[in-house]
Design an enzyme around this catalytic site. Sequence first.
Site, short mmCIF file in Angstrom:
data_model
loop_
_atom_site.label_atom_id
_atom_site.label_comp_id
_atom_site.label_asym_id
_atom_site.label_seq_id
_atom_site.Cartn_x
_atom_site.Cartn_y
_atom_site.Cartn_z
N ASP A 99 0.94 -1.16 -0.03
CA ASP A 99 0.10 0.22 -0.08
C ASP A 99 1.00 1.34 -0.01
O ASP A 99 2.24 1.12 0.36
CB ASP A 99 -1.03 0.08 1.32
CG ASP A 99 -0.15 -0.01 2.58
OD1 ASP A 99 0.76 -0.73 2.55
OD2 ASP A 99 -0.71 0.87 3.56
N GLU B 139 0.02 -0.82 5.79
CA GLU B 139 1.34 -0.36 6.83
C GLU B 139 0.85 1.12 7.03
O GLU B 139 1.28 1.78 7.97
CB GLU B 139 2.62 -0.71 5.97
CG GLU B 139 3.77 -0.51 6.89
CD GLU B 139 4.27 1.04 6.99
OE1 GLU B 139 5.01 1.16 7.73
OE2 GLU B 139 4.01 1.80 5.98
ZN ZN Z 1 6.50 2.23 4.13
#
Ligand code: ZN
Length: 451
Positions: free
Chosen positions: A86, A149
């Site tokens: 992501d 994340e």
């Molecule tokens: Zn990162």
Amino acid sequence: MTVGGTGELPRAVGKLQALIRYPTVSYREPGRQDAAAFDGFVDELERQFPLLHERLELTRVHTHGLLFHWPGASAGRPVVLMAHLDVVPVEGEWQHDAFGGQVVDGQIWGRGTLDDKGCLVGICEAVETLLERGFTPAQDVWLSFGCDEEVFGTAATQAVEELKGRGVRPWFVVDEGGAIAHDAFTGVGKPVGVVGVTEKGIMSVLLRVEGRGGHASTPAKMGPTARLARAITRLDRAPMPSSLPAPTLELFRRLAPHAPLALRPLMANAARLGPVLPKLLTALGPESAAMVRTTFAITTLSGSPALNVIAQTATAGVNIRIMLGDTSETVLAHLRRTIGDDQVEIDVVEVYEPSPLSPYSTVDDKDDAFDLIETTISEVFPDAVPAPYVMMAATDSRSFTEICDRVYRFAPFRMTKAQREAIHSYDEHLGVDAFLDGVRWYQRLIEGLPT
Ligand SMILES: [Zn+2]
């Protein structure tokens, strides 16, 4: 590694370009994600790395997290290579399309080239190349790719649960974090291969003051807003004590021979100088101050919604980065003591303690895992000085400290200061040669795993 003059780009670059084109943006608001982009990314990854998908066992984690298992000759000292698929939203004016994946002037442009699709594709290309050669790693290799994340999601913790369930206790973990940092330290002519051996903790609190409110024509003394302002000012004037943590002392010791003559003794003997150096660093500016102490940033503020109404409640958000050695407890004690006003409520919104310190090599003490990372850096980046350091930002790898003593944060890419500043900002780009060196670093790391 140099790109040939034929005009044709190496295949690894084409793969990174293809995967940059999926806008896998994470948002804090649930449901705002473009699920099709994430699905598309996962499918594209399979198209780009067919052998990896054929030979490695894949476990899907959370929505789009991927955990691959590559059995080695031994399962005794398994390693985990991490990255996340992501990215953060696009902001600012970009010179080239943020999701175009264009190569211009020897640079690959786009959101995620540095953070963190470069690492993800680098790891996959290293594995694919080794599989093509019929290579079997000496130890089990796991690839753990998170999908949330950037929003402190749970994919990484779920991957940890999966590994725990299988009884896997990694020998070491490598995730994003450090880099081959060019122009990182004033006066040090060489790039520094900084490997994060711990990361600062994160804590957010809300300061809240309640009061009577009322009409703005008859204000009382020390209303909620004034009381909150006093608390903020007190906090601003009283930072937490500074100190140089052990990995920073080791970083300085390693940099000393490459620093300007006048600074060498100071850096080499930092451990014996007591509080002089940390004091100096806090005076040098916010970046170096953040290296030596817990920091407080006042972020959100709210009071009355109308110009002629006195606030009944005034709040301020404080984002705190906790230094190694401090804990959320010591930070809270500092907040209460410094603000010194029990009408200011302190609500803790989130807490992540600083990560435990992973072992690293010093003059007297060698650590096998850190040594492997360090020698691989020296092999692929012979001009760089490898060194441990304390990471300021947070990574998914903090979840892995639960099952692993050696968690290292390092992206094997050369980055200039401008490139590091482009992370989470605009004009994110990665050099073609830098990317290919990174692929080689992962490959050499896997090849170097001991029996
Ligand atoms: Zn990162």
